[in-house]
Write a protein that holds these residues in place. Sequence first.
Motif, PDB file in Angstrom:
ATOM      1  N   UNK A   1       0.849  -1.187   0.000  1.00  0.00           N
ATOM      2  CA  UNK A   1       0.000   0.000   0.000  1.00  0.00           C
ATOM      3  C   UNK A   1       0.885   1.238   0.000  1.00  0.00           C
ATOM      4  N   UNK A   2       0.689   2.086  -1.001  1.00  0.00           N
ATOM      5  CA  UNK A   2       1.497   3.292  -1.111  1.00  0.00           C
ATOM      6  C   UNK A   2       0.637   4.482  -1.526  1.00  0.00           C
ATOM      7  N   UNK A   3       0.945   5.632  -0.934  1.00  0.00           N
ATOM      8  CA  UNK A   3       0.330   6.887  -1.348  1.00  0.00           C
ATOM      9  C   UNK A   3       1.351   7.992  -1.162  1.00  0.00           C
ATOM     10  N   UNK A   4       1.561   8.765  -2.223  1.00  0.00           N
ATOM     11  CA  UNK A   4       2.497   9.883  -2.165  1.00  0.00           C
ATOM     12  C   UNK A   4       2.018  10.956  -3.119  1.00  0.00           C
ATOM     13  N   UNK A   5       1.980  12.192  -2.654  1.00  0.00           N
ATOM     14  CA  UNK A   5       1.523  13.307  -3.485  1.00  0.00           C
ATOM     15  C   UNK A   5       2.405  14.519  -3.268  1.00  0.00           C
ATOM     16  N   UNK A   6       2.378  15.406  -4.247  1.00  0.00           N
ATOM     17  CA  UNK A   6       3.100  16.678  -4.152  1.00  0.00           C
ATOM     18  C   UNK A   6       2.087  17.810  -4.199  1.00  0.00           C
ATOM     19  N   UNK A   7       2.317  18.809  -3.353  1.00  0.00           N
ATOM     20  CA  UNK A   7       1.381  19.921  -3.225  1.00  0.00           C
ATOM     21  C   UNK A   7       2.138  21.239  -3.233  1.00  0.00           C
ATOM     22  N   UNK A   8       1.516  22.268  -3.824  1.00  0.00           N
ATOM     23  CA  UNK A   8       2.004  23.632  -3.717  1.00  0.00           C
ATOM     24  C   UNK A   8       1.252  24.334  -2.593  1.00  0.00           C
ATOM     25  N   UNK A   9       1.669  25.553  -2.290  1.00  0.00           N
ATOM     26  CA  UNK A   9       1.081  26.264  -1.156  1.00  0.00           C
ATOM     27  C   UNK A   9      -0.421  26.451  -1.307  1.00  0.00           C
ATOM     28  N   UNK A  10      -0.895  26.743  -2.541  1.00  0.00           N
ATOM     29  CA  UNK A  10      -2.333  26.979  -2.719  1.00  0.00           C
ATOM     30  C   UNK A  10      -3.141  25.714  -2.494  1.00  0.00           C
ATOM     31  N   UNK A  11      -2.563  24.547  -2.756  1.00  0.00           N
ATOM     32  CA  UNK A  11      -3.264  23.287  -2.508  1.00  0.00           C
ATOM     33  C   UNK A  11      -3.333  22.997  -1.009  1.00  0.00           C
ATOM     34  N   UNK A  12      -2.235  23.276  -0.310  1.00  0.00           N
ATOM     35  CA  UNK A  12      -2.234  23.109   1.144  1.00  0.00           C
ATOM     36  C   UNK A  12      -3.259  24.046   1.776  1.00  0.00           C
ATOM     37  N   UNK A  13      -3.323  25.283   1.260  1.00  0.00           N
ATOM     38  CA  UNK A  13      -4.269  26.259   1.796  1.00  0.00           C
ATOM     39  C   UNK A  13      -5.709  25.820   1.568  1.00  0.00           C
ATOM     40  N   UNK A  14      -6.002  25.285   0.388  1.00  0.00           N
ATOM     41  CA  UNK A  14      -7.360  24.820   0.095  1.00  0.00           C
ATOM     42  C   UNK A  14      -7.763  23.678   1.012  1.00  0.00           C
ATOM     43  N   UNK A  15      -6.880  22.698   1.180  1.00  0.00           N
ATOM     44  CA  UNK A  15      -7.200  21.573   2.063  1.00  0.00           C
ATOM     45  C   UNK A  15      -7.393  22.052   3.494  1.00  0.00           C
ATOM     46  N   UNK A  16      -6.568  22.982   3.931  1.00  0.00           N
ATOM     47  CA  UNK A  16      -6.710  23.556   5.279  1.00  0.00           C
ATOM     48  C   UNK A  16      -8.051  24.274   5.411  1.00  0.00           C
ATOM     49  N   UNK A  17      -8.445  25.045   4.383  1.00  0.00           N
ATOM     50  CA  UNK A  17      -9.713  25.772   4.425  1.00  0.00           C
ATOM     51  C   UNK A  17     -10.903  24.835   4.581  1.00  0.00           C
TER      52      UNK A  17
END
Length: 353
Positions: A1-17
């Motif tokens: 089982x593997x999961x790995x993703x890359x995020x930019x600041x706007x993606x982190x901000x959206x998930x946080x929101x």
Amino acid sequence: MRFKSKMAAEHVQLLHNVIVPISRLTGGGGGPDGKSIGSGTTMYLDSEVMRISSRGGAGRTVDGGGNTQFCGRDQGVEGIACFSELIAANGIFLEHKIESIADNVIVFDIDLVQLRTALAATLQSLGGGGASDGAKSAPLHNSGDARSSSSRRSTSSFFSTSILVVMKLAKRGGLPCLCLDTSCANGTLDVHHAVPVRVLRAEEWQHYLPPVVNTPDVQLEFQLDRPLRPVIERLKAISPVIFLEGTMSGELVLRIDNDAVSIRTFYDRLIPRVDEESSQSNADPARCTLKVDSKKLLASLQWQSSMAKSSVSSYIICMIENEMLVVHVVLNPEEVGFFTYYIPVHFLSPDMT
């Protein structure tokens, strides 16, 4: 089982929101000592989407004496369900890979309070890591604006070569965790967070699907410049229950009645939303009256204080007589996803409406 993703600041901000208002339903926050045994939140990942399913008041911890304690901030949120769906590919992630024997589906329980804290700390580190304001406010990868495609490519290039946030599933101290690793190409920034999770069988996701409800009697779309939360907050201080009277003519009345006071708040020029399968051929527009706990209604509108207007495309109030009040929030851009609150209502007989 593997999961790995890359995020930019706007993606982190959206998930946080998205996570901030939902996390207020579940309580949680068991802390790093591993005593959190449940959070009321289950997350689903596959190659296309990320889904979050939460139940209000379900967070619980174990105290020093081994006793189970519910830790929701407000017991008034018990019974609320919240379901969110975010597009993974070219949406919430810059890129991601997922592998599992269950058709590349991964399901796990997670404490949203701990994840919210990790995301907030990650955003703080990005802000202190030299990211420019323009980069942090860049449009999402799938905003659909062809004119800004070159801007998105340059923004993506900036984050891939300068500051990068990696979200992945890994073991830390022998425990499965959802990890957030922030790093900078020149080595000046290196921040790591690990949120414990409890991995479930993929087929268990069927128990965390959103409630099945009947077709709404009334569906009204609100303009973003007419938030409900400030009004509900004032009414909640006066009455534990609020009556909602909606019509498909685009009107909604918020009503409270008690021995001390009687108050009516009127909204007009709302946008009726008609399902294709429903019929509105009658001369009189459909009507619906609901009786809702004011605490529950306010809890379903907390996003209006924690999210910027630019993060939301629209929100719709759906009323189902003697069954459910649904608050459906569409993110901006719309292709990114949505989150929906399901709020139980009190039974009203015809002579009580």
